[in-house]
Design an enzyme around this catalytic site. Structure first.
Site, PDB file in Angstrom:
ATOM      1  N   LYS A   1       1.143   4.522  -2.527  1.00 58.18           N
ATOM      2  CA  LYS A   1       0.866   5.946  -2.249  1.00 58.18           C
ATOM      3  C   LYS A   1       2.022   6.709  -2.702  1.00 58.18           C
ATOM      4  O   LYS A   1       1.841   7.875  -2.899  1.00 58.18           O
ATOM      5  CB  LYS A   1       0.372   5.833  -0.866  1.00 58.18           C
TER       6      LYS A   1
ATOM      7  N   TYR B   1       1.106  -1.085   0.044  1.00 61.29           N
ATOM      8  CA  TYR B   1       0.089   0.182   0.101  1.00 61.29           C
ATOM      9  C   TYR B   1       0.830   1.140  -0.013  1.00 61.29           C
ATOM     10  O   TYR B   1       0.704   2.142  -0.890  1.00 61.29           O
ATOM     11  CB  TYR B   1      -0.787  -0.077   1.095  1.00 61.29           C
TER      12      TYR B   1
END
Ligand code: NAP
Length: 244
Positions: free
Chosen positions: A156, A152
């Site tokens: 990002k 993740y």
């Protein structure tokens, strides 16, 4: 009437952004991965109640061909795409030693490739219009890292680089591209965390509260507004002060 396309907007932060942009006067193109995503909520009715047009476009934002078709459909239905909010995102958390290849690849596809897909096709529409606003959902995990989120946080952090690149490539066409980096916001995504994880996060937040979805929607509304016409390539952290 100007149009805003918000990905992953059946619920959570995306739905709050869509409703806020509807209140700002945009016609709204909602998107999510399946019709089922819209079954247990009333986001379409809430948006229509503001008096703007609203339509749902089902597509998997990680799929290049589906995104190409969706952007074409939105353009045909509304005539323009003035604001694109790349909001759809997922988590498949796990510590590095145990994270599977599938966990890693799925998150990269949904969170990161989707931003390429959408910017590629909606960006082309905006280039022809010589105007547009692109707002990407990054995260504090991309700025500072987060244990259990190698997949993740990679996406990002990548989104921040993509945001700056799009800002540089499309700026001369009157298109801005910015990112917001939320901290811990109360949504179905963060409901999955344990009480222990939530307590540890709260401890790090200067404002000693978790964020609300409207805390994000307000900043996105600003970035889409005329007041933000000369803001591009920026990352605005919305975290109640996690790191300063
Ligand atoms: P959420 O409640 O899980 O909502 C995400 C939405 O995206 C869901 O409606 C989901 O649909 C949809 N979606 C998932 N995969 C998709 C795909 N392949 N194509 C189209 N739609 C898809 O998440 P959220 O908390 O609102 O987060 C929204 C964004 O903010 C994400 O990018 C997230 O990374 C970012 N963010 C959130 C937080 C936070 O604290 N909540 C913090 C930092 C950043 P289904 O549910 O039907 O699968």
């Amino acid at each position: 009437m100007a149009t805003a396309l918000i990905t992953g907007s059946a619920r959570g932060i995306g739905a709050a952004i869509a409703l806020r942009l509807a209140k700002d006067g945009y016609d709204i193109a909602l998107n999510d991965i399946s019709e089922k995503s819209f079954e247990d909520n009333d986001i379409v009715e809430k948006i229509k109640a503001t008096g703007v047009e609203c339509e749902v476009f089902i597509c998997d934002v990680s799929n290049f061909e589906q995104v190409e078709k969706t952007v074409k459909d939105v353009k045909e239905r509304f005539g323009s795409i003035d604001v694109l909010v790349n909001n759809a995102g997922i988590t498949r958390d796990g510590l590095l030693a145990r994270m599977s290849e599938e966990q890693y690849d799925t998150v990269i596809a949904v969170n990161q490739k989707s931003v390429f897909n959408m910017c590629r096709f909606a960006g082309a529409v905006m280039m022809r219009q010589k105007s547009g606003r692109i707002i990407n959902l990054a995260s504090v995990a991309g700025l500072y890292g987060n244990p259990g989120q190698m997949n993740y946080s990679a996406t990002k952090a990548a989104i921040i680089g993509m945001t700056k690149t799009v800002a540089k490539e499309l700026g001369s066409r009157g298109i801005t591209c910015n990112a917001v980096a939320p901290g811990f916001i109360k949504t179905p995504m963060t409901d999955k965390l344990t009480d222990e994880q939530k307590a540890a996060m709260l401890n790090q937040i200067a404002m000693k509260r978790f964020g609300e979805v409207d805390d994000i929607a307000g900043v996105v509304s600003f970035l889409a507004s005329k007041d933000a016409a000369y803001v591009t390539g920026q990352v605005i952290e919305i975290s109640g002060g996690i790191m300063m």
